[in-house]
Design a protein around this motif. Structure first.
Motif, PDB file in Angstrom:
ATOM      1  N   GLY A   1       0.795  -1.285   0.201  1.00  0.00           N
ATOM      2  CA  GLY A   1      -0.388  -0.123   0.047  1.00  0.00           C
ATOM      3  C   GLY A   1       0.759   1.363  -0.050  1.00  0.00           C
ATOM      4  N   TRP A   2       1.988   1.344   0.227  1.00  0.00           N
ATOM      5  CA  TRP A   2       2.760   2.262   0.868  1.00  0.00           C
ATOM      6  C   TRP A   2       3.188   2.701  -0.663  1.00  0.00           C
ATOM      7  CZ3 TRP A   2       8.793   2.276   1.135  1.00  0.00           C
ATOM      8  CH2 TRP A   2       8.658   4.178   2.224  1.00  0.00           C
ATOM      9  N   ILE A   3       3.776   1.824  -0.975  1.00  0.00           N
ATOM     10  CA  ILE A   3       4.550   1.929  -2.288  1.00  0.00           C
ATOM     11  C   ILE A   3       3.695   2.770  -3.569  1.00  0.00           C
ATOM     12  CG2 ILE A   3       5.169   1.060  -4.695  1.00  0.00           C
ATOM     13  CD1 ILE A   3       7.083  -1.432  -2.388  1.00  0.00           C
ATOM     14  N   LEU A   4       2.544   1.858  -3.270  1.00  0.00           N
ATOM     15  CA  LEU A   4       1.540   2.100  -4.283  1.00  0.00           C
ATOM     16  C   LEU A   4       0.246   3.324  -4.675  1.00  0.00           C
ATOM     17  CD1 LEU A   4      -0.192   1.159  -6.727  1.00  0.00           C
ATOM     18  CD2 LEU A   4      -2.492  -0.386  -5.505  1.00  0.00           C
ATOM     19  N   PHE A   5       0.732   3.779  -3.161  1.00  0.00           N
ATOM     20  CA  PHE A   5      -0.699   5.137  -2.640  1.00  0.00           C
ATOM     21  C   PHE A   5       0.415   6.446  -2.362  1.00  0.00           C
ATOM     22  CE2 PHE A   5      -3.626   1.685  -2.449  1.00  0.00           C
ATOM     23  CZ  PHE A   5      -4.490   2.634  -3.028  1.00  0.00           C
TER      24      PHE A   5
ATOM     25  N   MET B   1       7.954  18.751  -3.113  1.00  0.00           N
ATOM     26  CA  MET B   1       7.047  18.911  -4.243  1.00  0.00           C
ATOM     27  C   MET B   1       5.814  20.213  -3.463  1.00  0.00           C
ATOM     28  SD  MET B   1       7.118  15.993  -5.865  1.00  0.00           S
ATOM     29  CE  MET B   1       5.357  15.670  -6.639  1.00  0.00           C
ATOM     30  N   ASP B   2       6.281  20.694  -3.276  1.00  0.00           N
ATOM     31  CA  ASP B   2       5.686  22.029  -2.495  1.00  0.00           C
ATOM     32  C   ASP B   2       4.769  21.572  -1.481  1.00  0.00           C
ATOM     33  OD1 ASP B   2       7.366  23.851  -3.876  1.00  0.00           O
ATOM     34  OD2 ASP B   2       6.518  23.215  -5.892  1.00  0.00           O
ATOM     35  N   GLY B   3       4.945  20.249  -0.497  1.00  0.00           N
ATOM     36  CA  GLY B   3       4.298  19.704   0.297  1.00  0.00           C
ATOM     37  C   GLY B   3       4.035  18.651   0.052  1.00  0.00           C
ATOM     38  N   GLY B   4       4.070  17.900   1.844  1.00  0.00           N
ATOM     39  CA  GLY B   4       3.939  16.429   1.361  1.00  0.00           C
ATOM     40  C   GLY B   4       2.896  15.344   1.953  1.00  0.00           C
ATOM     41  N   ALA B   5       1.711  16.196   2.896  1.00  0.00           N
ATOM     42  CA  ALA B   5       0.702  15.968   3.397  1.00  0.00           C
ATOM     43  C   ALA B   5       0.391  14.257   3.175  1.00  0.00           C
ATOM     44  CB  ALA B   5      -0.317  16.589   4.083  1.00  0.00           C
ATOM     45  N   ALA B   6      -0.085  14.466   1.590  1.00  0.00           N
ATOM     46  CA  ALA B   6      -0.564  12.805   1.383  1.00  0.00           C
ATOM     47  C   ALA B   6       0.776  11.829   1.310  1.00  0.00           C
ATOM     48  CB  ALA B   6      -0.722  13.310  -0.284  1.00  0.00           C
ATOM     49  N   PHE B   7       1.458  11.809   1.276  1.00  0.00           N
ATOM     50  CA  PHE B   7       2.902  11.170   1.408  1.00  0.00           C
ATOM     51  C   PHE B   7       3.166  10.804   2.884  1.00  0.00           C
ATOM     52  CE2 PHE B   7       6.803  10.009   1.008  1.00  0.00           C
ATOM     53  CZ  PHE B   7       6.858   8.728   0.813  1.00  0.00           C
ATOM     54  N   TYR B   8       3.036  11.828   3.841  1.00  0.00           N
ATOM     55  CA  TYR B   8       2.986  11.976   5.313  1.00  0.00           C
ATOM     56  C   TYR B   8       1.506  10.579   5.795  1.00  0.00           C
ATOM     57  CZ  TYR B   8       2.542  12.546   9.987  1.00  0.00           C
ATOM     58  OH  TYR B   8       2.543  12.575  11.752  1.00  0.00           O
ATOM     59  N   VAL B   9      -0.203  10.801   5.279  1.00  0.00           N
ATOM     60  CA  VAL B   9      -0.286  10.073   5.955  1.00  0.00           C
ATOM     61  C   VAL B   9      -0.684   9.059   5.425  1.00  0.00           C
ATOM     62  CG1 VAL B   9      -2.993   9.628   5.540  1.00  0.00           C
ATOM     63  CG2 VAL B   9      -1.939  12.033   5.542  1.00  0.00           C
ATOM     64  N   VAL B  10       0.369   8.092   4.482  1.00  0.00           N
ATOM     65  CA  VAL B  10       0.568   6.806   3.643  1.00  0.00           C
ATOM     66  C   VAL B  10       1.675   6.111   4.422  1.00  0.00           C
ATOM     67  CG1 VAL B  10       0.191   6.017   1.866  1.00  0.00           C
ATOM     68  CG2 VAL B  10      -0.862   7.220   1.167  1.00  0.00           C
ATOM     69  N   SER B  11       2.064   6.989   4.780  1.00  0.00           N
ATOM     70  CA  SER B  11       3.291   6.562   6.015  1.00  0.00           C
ATOM     71  C   SER B  11       3.128   6.480   7.280  1.00  0.00           C
ATOM     72  CB  SER B  11       4.696   7.415   5.754  1.00  0.00           C
ATOM     73  OG  SER B  11       5.444   7.352   4.530  1.00  0.00           O
ATOM     74  N   LEU B  12       2.091   7.049   7.957  1.00  0.00           N
ATOM     75  CA  LEU B  12       2.035   7.247   8.876  1.00  0.00           C
ATOM     76  C   LEU B  12       1.725   5.568   9.336  1.00  0.00           C
ATOM     77  CD1 LEU B  12       1.459   9.321  11.886  1.00  0.00           C
ATOM     78  CD2 LEU B  12      -0.680   9.233  11.085  1.00  0.00           C
ATOM     79  N   PRO B  13       1.563   4.410   9.228  1.00  0.00           N
ATOM     80  CA  PRO B  13       0.993   3.491   9.568  1.00  0.00           C
ATOM     81  C   PRO B  13       2.364   3.250  10.464  1.00  0.00           C
ATOM     82  CG  PRO B  13      -0.514   3.550   8.269  1.00  0.00           C
ATOM     83  CD  PRO B  13       0.837   4.654   7.951  1.00  0.00           C
ATOM     84  N   GLN B  14       3.782   3.397  10.012  1.00  0.00           N
ATOM     85  CA  GLN B  14       5.306   3.222  10.041  1.00  0.00           C
ATOM     86  C   GLN B  14       5.741   3.585  11.214  1.00  0.00           C
ATOM     87  OE1 GLN B  14       7.729   2.616   6.542  1.00  0.00           O
ATOM     88  NE2 GLN B  14       5.996   3.570   4.821  1.00  0.00           N
ATOM     89  N   PHE B  15       5.617   4.623  11.706  1.00  0.00           N
ATOM     90  CA  PHE B  15       5.598   4.670  13.304  1.00  0.00           C
ATOM     91  C   PHE B  15       4.890   3.560  14.178  1.00  0.00           C
ATOM     92  CE2 PHE B  15       6.267   8.676   9.903  1.00  0.00           C
ATOM     93  CZ  PHE B  15       7.617   8.476  10.326  1.00  0.00           C
ATOM     94  N   TRP B  16       4.172   3.544  14.299  1.00  0.00           N
ATOM     95  CA  TRP B  16       3.378   2.406  14.923  1.00  0.00           C
ATOM     96  C   TRP B  16       3.694   0.793  14.972  1.00  0.00           C
ATOM     97  CZ3 TRP B  16       0.323   4.092  18.945  1.00  0.00           C
ATOM     98  CH2 TRP B  16       0.107   5.685  19.257  1.00  0.00           C
ATOM     99  N   LEU B  17       4.026   1.141  13.493  1.00  0.00           N
ATOM    100  CA  LEU B  17       4.447  -0.260  13.326  1.00  0.00           C
ATOM    101  C   LEU B  17       6.164  -0.917  13.929  1.00  0.00           C
ATOM    102  CD1 LEU B  17       2.620  -1.494   9.442  1.00  0.00           C
ATOM    103  CD2 LEU B  17       2.114  -2.384  11.524  1.00  0.00           C
ATOM    104  N   PHE B  18       7.232  -0.321  13.871  1.00  0.00           N
ATOM    105  CA  PHE B  18       8.382  -0.096  13.921  1.00  0.00           C
ATOM    106  C   PHE B  18       8.610   0.309  15.387  1.00  0.00           C
ATOM    107  CE2 PHE B  18       8.362  -0.497   9.113  1.00  0.00           C
ATOM    108  CZ  PHE B  18       7.761  -1.596   8.894  1.00  0.00           C
ATOM    109  N   THR B  19       7.974   0.620  16.243  1.00  0.00           N
ATOM    110  CA  THR B  19       8.270   1.216  17.137  1.00  0.00           C
ATOM    111  C   THR B  19       8.131   0.592  18.237  1.00  0.00           C
ATOM    112  OG1 THR B  19       6.543   2.445  17.366  1.00  0.00           O
ATOM    113  CG2 THR B  19       8.379   3.586  17.069  1.00  0.00           C
ATOM    114  N   ARG B  20       7.983   0.363  19.510  1.00  0.00           N
ATOM    115  CA  ARG B  20       8.268  -0.694  20.743  1.00  0.00           C
ATOM    116  C   ARG B  20       7.476   0.291  21.568  1.00  0.00           C
ATOM    117  NH1 ARG B  20      11.776  -5.135  20.816  1.00  0.00           N
ATOM    118  NH2 ARG B  20      13.438  -4.185  20.006  1.00  0.00           N
TER     119      ARG B  20
END
Length: 396
Positions: free
Chosen positions: A23-27, A90-109
């Motif tokens: 999903g991260w690669i696609l979106f 890219m003059d803004g990266g909100a969409a990329f941030y939203v798609v990447s957000l789950p990783q901060f919960w997947l890879f932390t203790r």
């Protein structure tokens, strides 16, 4: 790996990470790569390089959870920098941030680390976009608000999921502990039940073999002592019987303690063993014994059960009946066999019997799906009928 994922099995965690990667690669990555194609060459090369770098790092992290990139949040720090850089290019990266957000919960203790790193990534995303565009109303409306809302919503959702998973883990641990305790109690119960059954088996075997043998020895010894003066020949016969019975008891004792193979009934015909037992009984007691013993092919357990029933019945005749004649008939039926033992003694009231012998015979036959029938009344003698199904398997 985050704490709330640890109780799951490895394959489930792997599937979750792979789906998140897809999903991260696609979106996330692909839209950024397509969008930068129209940018200047310098900007395009920088952004594509950053996307390739973070994609490779993510792939390594997913396929090798023990990779050093996960230690101390190295990968997530790098991801936050890439998000900030992407927002700048890219003059803004909100969409990329939203798609990447789950990783901060997947890879932390811990949730605190996830909130801290995702907040830092949100700040870098806002800062990168602001650094390039400035604080224009359009930028505030689009990029900043979207990033902040996504960060807050992600933190709330992550905390809720973490709480749910922790509660599930606690419940699972409680169930696992309860299951382990139940298994332990069940094993103890089986052990106690097995010990009780073994005690019952030994008691029955001792009663049917050693106890009967010792009772015979006592009776024979009393008779031999009485005949020692007036009938030396009879005394010698009884002493021989005592010796033979003692030897048989010794062999049975060795069987019971497991130092000898199962004995009592030799492999082959039950009729031969019963005739030998009846001959000894007639010799020791002087009673008249009649027998009809056809050669019936039976398995070892059935032969042992019928022999024990015969020995118990003969012991009861000797001790209690005062009979003069005993009859034994072995009959082969369709799918079964019957052993009938009768005497012309004083009889007894079956319902008032409290002896161990009859109950032991019933239990022994019941283990082989058989039945024991006892018919007697005062003054009319006794009839004991043991019925057993025949088993073609395990013939010995």
């Amino acid at each position: 790996m985050s704490q709330w994922q640890q109780p799951g099995d490895r394959r489930t965690r792997g599937r979750v990470l792979r789906w998140n990667l897809a999903g991260w690669i696609l979106f996330g990555l692909l839209p950024q790569a397509v969008a930068v194609l129209d940018a200047s060459p310098a900007r395009r090369y920088w952004l594509l390089g950053l996307l390739v770098l973070i994609a490779l790092c993510h792939t390594v992290v997913v396929n090798r959870p023990d990779n050093p990139l996960l230690r101390h949040g190295t990968y997530l720090h790098l991801l936050a920098l890439v998000l900030g850089s992407t927002a700048y290019l890219m003059d803004g990266g909100a969409a990329f941030y939203v798609v990447s957000l789950p990783q901060f919960w997947l890879f932390t203790r811990a949730p605190r680390d996830a909130i801290t790193l995702s907040g830092a990534a949100a700040a870098l995303t806002v800062f990168g976009g602001t650094l390039h565009q400035g604080w224009s109303p359009q930028f505030l409306t689009g990029n900043v608000i979207s990033t902040v809302v996504a960060c807050v919503a992600g933190a709330g959702l992550g905390l809720w999921v973490h709480h749910f998973v922790v509660r599930s883990n606690e419940r699972q641990e409680q169930l696992t502990a309860a299951l382990a305790l139940t298994q332990k109690e069940l094993a103890a119960a089986y052990q106690q039940q097995g010990a009780a059954q073994e005690r019952e088996r030994l008691a029955r075997e001792i009663h049917d073999t050693l106890a009967q043998g010792f009772a015979s020895i006592v009776v024979l010894a009393e008779a031999a002592r009485a005949a020692a003066v007036n009938d030396p020949v009879r005394c010698a016969e009884q002493l021989t019987s005592i010796e033979q019975t003692a030897r048989e008891n010794l062999a049975e004792a060795r069987v019971l303690v497991g130092s000898a193979p199962e004995s009592g009934v030799a492999a082959g015909s039950l009729a031969i063993t019963l005739r030998r037992t009846l001959d000894r009984f007639a010799q020791d007691t002087g009673l008249t014994v009649t027998a009809e013993l056809p050669d019936v092919d039976l398995d070892q357990r059935t032969r042992v059960a019928l022999l024990r029933c015969t020995q118990e019945s003969l012991a009861n005749v000797r001790k209690h009946s005062g009979a003069s004649t005993v009859g034994v008939v072995l009959t082969e039926l369709a799918g079964g066999v019957e052993l009938e033992i009768t005497d012309d003694g004083c009889g007894f009231v079956v319902e008032d019997s409290r002896g161990y012998g009859l109950d032991g015979m019933r239990r022994r036959l019941a283990e082989l799906d058989g039945e024991l029938s006892v018919i007697s009344s005062l003054g009319d003698g006794t009839r004991v009928l043991a019925s057993l199904p025949t088993h073609s398997q395990d013939r010995a």
